[in-house]
Design a protein around this motif. Structure first.
Motif, PDB file in Angstrom:
ATOM      1  N   ALA A 189      -3.784  -7.510   8.875  1.00  0.00           N
ATOM      2  CA  ALA A 189      -4.346  -6.255   9.370  1.00  0.00           C
ATOM      3  C   ALA A 189      -4.351  -5.196   8.269  1.00  0.00           C
ATOM      4  O   ALA A 189      -5.301  -4.421   8.151  1.00  0.00           O
ATOM      5  CB  ALA A 189      -3.563  -5.771  10.583  1.00  0.00           C
ATOM      6  N   CYS A 190      -3.309  -5.176   7.455  1.00  0.00           N
ATOM      7  CA  CYS A 190      -3.250  -4.214   6.340  1.00  0.00           C
ATOM      8  C   CYS A 190      -4.337  -4.516   5.323  1.00  0.00           C
ATOM      9  O   CYS A 190      -4.993  -3.593   4.819  1.00  0.00           O
ATOM     10  CB  CYS A 190      -1.869  -4.240   5.687  1.00  0.00           C
ATOM     11  SG  CYS A 190      -0.579  -3.524   6.734  1.00  0.00           S
ATOM     12  N   ARG A 191      -4.546  -5.795   5.031  1.00  0.00           N
ATOM     13  CA  ARG A 191      -5.633  -6.171   4.119  1.00  0.00           C
ATOM     14  C   ARG A 191      -6.980  -5.743   4.679  1.00  0.00           C
ATOM     15  O   ARG A 191      -7.812  -5.166   3.973  1.00  0.00           O
ATOM     16  CB  ARG A 191      -5.635  -7.684   3.866  1.00  0.00           C
ATOM     17  CG  ARG A 191      -4.636  -8.155   2.843  1.00  0.00           C
ATOM     18  CD  ARG A 191      -4.862  -9.607   2.452  1.00  0.00           C
ATOM     19  NE  ARG A 191      -4.734 -10.535   3.564  1.00  0.00           N
ATOM     20  CZ  ARG A 191      -3.589 -11.054   3.977  1.00  0.00           C
ATOM     21  NH1 ARG A 191      -2.458 -10.752   3.372  1.00  0.00           N
ATOM     22  NH2 ARG A 191      -3.558 -11.888   5.006  1.00  0.00           N
ATOM     23  N   ASP A 192      -7.202  -6.022   5.956  1.00  0.00           N
ATOM     24  CA  ASP A 192      -8.480  -5.668   6.576  1.00  0.00           C
ATOM     25  C   ASP A 192      -8.718  -4.163   6.530  1.00  0.00           C
ATOM     26  O   ASP A 192      -9.804  -3.707   6.160  1.00  0.00           O
ATOM     27  CB  ASP A 192      -8.531  -6.148   8.030  1.00  0.00           C
ATOM     28  CG  ASP A 192      -8.587  -7.660   8.156  1.00  0.00           C
ATOM     29  OD1 ASP A 192      -8.878  -8.341   7.143  1.00  0.00           O
ATOM     30  OD2 ASP A 192      -8.331  -8.158   9.270  1.00  0.00           O
ATOM     31  N   ALA A 193      -7.728  -3.388   6.916  1.00  0.00           N
ATOM     32  CA  ALA A 193      -7.888  -1.926   6.927  1.00  0.00           C
ATOM     33  C   ALA A 193      -8.114  -1.391   5.521  1.00  0.00           C
ATOM     34  O   ALA A 193      -8.975  -0.530   5.304  1.00  0.00           O
ATOM     35  CB  ALA A 193      -6.661  -1.266   7.550  1.00  0.00           C
ATOM     36  N   TRP A 194      -7.352  -1.909   4.557  1.00  0.00           N
ATOM     37  CA  TRP A 194      -7.529  -1.431   3.179  1.00  0.00           C
ATOM     38  C   TRP A 194      -8.884  -1.857   2.628  1.00  0.00           C
ATOM     39  O   TRP A 194      -9.671  -1.029   2.166  1.00  0.00           O
ATOM     40  CB  TRP A 194      -6.407  -1.910   2.255  1.00  0.00           C
ATOM     41  CG  TRP A 194      -6.649  -1.361   0.888  1.00  0.00           C
ATOM     42  CD1 TRP A 194      -7.342  -1.954  -0.135  1.00  0.00           C
ATOM     43  CD2 TRP A 194      -6.307  -0.057   0.427  1.00  0.00           C
ATOM     44  NE1 TRP A 194      -7.434  -1.104  -1.204  1.00  0.00           N
ATOM     45  CE2 TRP A 194      -6.804   0.074  -0.897  1.00  0.00           C
ATOM     46  CE3 TRP A 194      -5.623   1.019   0.977  1.00  0.00           C
ATOM     47  CZ2 TRP A 194      -6.632   1.232  -1.658  1.00  0.00           C
ATOM     48  CZ3 TRP A 194      -5.447   2.174   0.224  1.00  0.00           C
ATOM     49  CH2 TRP A 194      -5.961   2.263  -1.081  1.00  0.00           C
ATOM     50  N   ASP A 195      -9.154  -3.147   2.673  1.00  0.00           N
ATOM     51  CA  ASP A 195     -10.357  -3.686   2.028  1.00  0.00           C
ATOM     52  C   ASP A 195     -11.650  -3.180   2.670  1.00  0.00           C
ATOM     53  O   ASP A 195     -12.629  -2.939   1.962  1.00  0.00           O
ATOM     54  CB  ASP A 195     -10.348  -5.217   2.070  1.00  0.00           C
ATOM     55  CG  ASP A 195      -9.224  -5.832   1.253  1.00  0.00           C
ATOM     56  OD1 ASP A 195      -8.549  -5.105   0.486  1.00  0.00           O
ATOM     57  OD2 ASP A 195      -9.006  -7.056   1.394  1.00  0.00           O
ATOM     58  N   GLN A 196     -11.655  -3.033   3.982  1.00  0.00           N
ATOM     59  CA  GLN A 196     -12.896  -2.699   4.680  1.00  0.00           C
ATOM     60  C   GLN A 196     -13.090  -1.198   4.952  1.00  0.00           C
ATOM     61  O   GLN A 196     -14.215  -0.768   5.194  1.00  0.00           O
ATOM     62  CB  GLN A 196     -12.962  -3.464   5.999  1.00  0.00           C
ATOM     63  CG  GLN A 196     -12.948  -4.959   5.826  1.00  0.00           C
ATOM     64  CD  GLN A 196     -14.139  -5.468   5.020  1.00  0.00           C
ATOM     65  OE1 GLN A 196     -15.262  -5.036   5.236  1.00  0.00           O
ATOM     66  NE2 GLN A 196     -13.888  -6.348   4.080  1.00  0.00           N
ATOM     67  N   ILE A 197     -11.994  -0.429   4.947  1.00  0.00           N
ATOM     68  CA  ILE A 197     -12.115   0.997   5.263  1.00  0.00           C
ATOM     69  C   ILE A 197     -11.510   1.874   4.171  1.00  0.00           C
ATOM     70  O   ILE A 197     -12.207   2.653   3.526  1.00  0.00           O
ATOM     71  CB  ILE A 197     -11.436   1.341   6.612  1.00  0.00           C
ATOM     72  CG1 ILE A 197     -11.954   0.459   7.740  1.00  0.00           C
ATOM     73  CG2 ILE A 197     -11.638   2.826   6.942  1.00  0.00           C
ATOM     74  CD1 ILE A 197     -11.151   0.585   9.039  1.00  0.00           C
ATOM     75  N   LEU A 198     -10.210   1.752   3.976  1.00  0.00           N
ATOM     76  CA  LEU A 198      -9.503   2.709   3.119  1.00  0.00           C
ATOM     77  C   LEU A 198      -9.882   2.613   1.650  1.00  0.00           C
ATOM     78  O   LEU A 198     -10.006   3.646   0.978  1.00  0.00           O
ATOM     79  CB  LEU A 198      -7.996   2.569   3.307  1.00  0.00           C
ATOM     80  CG  LEU A 198      -7.505   2.933   4.712  1.00  0.00           C
ATOM     81  CD1 LEU A 198      -6.026   2.621   4.867  1.00  0.00           C
ATOM     82  CD2 LEU A 198      -7.793   4.391   5.020  1.00  0.00           C
ATOM     83  N   ALA A 199     -10.097   1.421   1.139  1.00  0.00           N
ATOM     84  CA  ALA A 199     -10.484   1.300  -0.280  1.00  0.00           C
ATOM     85  C   ALA A 199     -11.768   2.065  -0.540  1.00  0.00           C
ATOM     86  O   ALA A 199     -11.929   2.673  -1.606  1.00  0.00           O
ATOM     87  CB  ALA A 199     -10.655  -0.168  -0.662  1.00  0.00           C
TER      88      ALA A 199
END
Length: 180
Positions: free
Chosen positions: A144-154
């Protein structure tokens, strides 16, 4: 559609990472490690890092401490966003928000749905702003952290991201508190 504008220089931001868990330790914090690896790879700096138990007052207190710090631009927490009685991270975040970023949770759910289907409804990821600081609460899994970072926060924490991003409006987040 969104894109990176290579004609703009990147502006690094200072990010604090908070892991909320009754059982994790620094040596076993895979979700926190995932976030730190990704934020540093993106050119941002780790401003602070902590692990706290699932206690609403402790979580809100740490968020307020980091909001008050001039060394923290963004806080990302991981853990405590579920539905059980001990999951109080979302409530702690909302205790300190001045404004909620409603679409953050919606977009996170859309991304999660593509991977885990209707199980995505069990997460309460949230985002908001307080004291000129962005705050995001993510589920406690590394995925979930990867998804949030890679798809939104990055993307939203990259000043070069177009058509808009969180970084370019950062100086105006607390304009309502300034004297006129």
């Amino acid at each position: 559609m969104s894109k990176i504008d290579e004609s703009r220089d990147s502006i690094p931001v200072r990010i604090a990472v908070l892991t909320v868990s009754d059982t994790r330790t620094a040596g076993k914090d895979r979700s926190g490690d995932t976030l730190v690896e990704r934020l540093e790879a993106a050119g941002h700096s780790l401003a602070a890092r902590a692990i706290l138990p699932d206690e609403r007052d402790l979580i809100a207190g740490k968020l307020r401490e980091w909001i008050a710090s001039h060394e923290v631009d963004v806080v990302i927490s991981t853990g405590g966003t579920g539905l059980t009685g001990r999951d109080v991270t979302v409530e702690a975040h909302r205790d300190v928000y001045e404004k909620e970023i409603d679409a953050f949770g919606t977009v996170f759910t859309m991304i999660s749905y593509e991977k885990i289907g209707t199980s995505a409804v069990q997460s309460r990821a949230t985002g908001g702003v307080a004291g000129g600081t962005y705050l995001f609460a993510l589920p406690g899994s590394p995925s979930a952290c990867r998804d949030a970072w890679d798809q939104i926060l990055a993307k939203q924490l990259d000043y070069r991201h177009r058509p808009c991003n969180f970084v370019e409006i950062m100086p105006r987040l607390d304009e309502h508190q300034r004297r006129k």
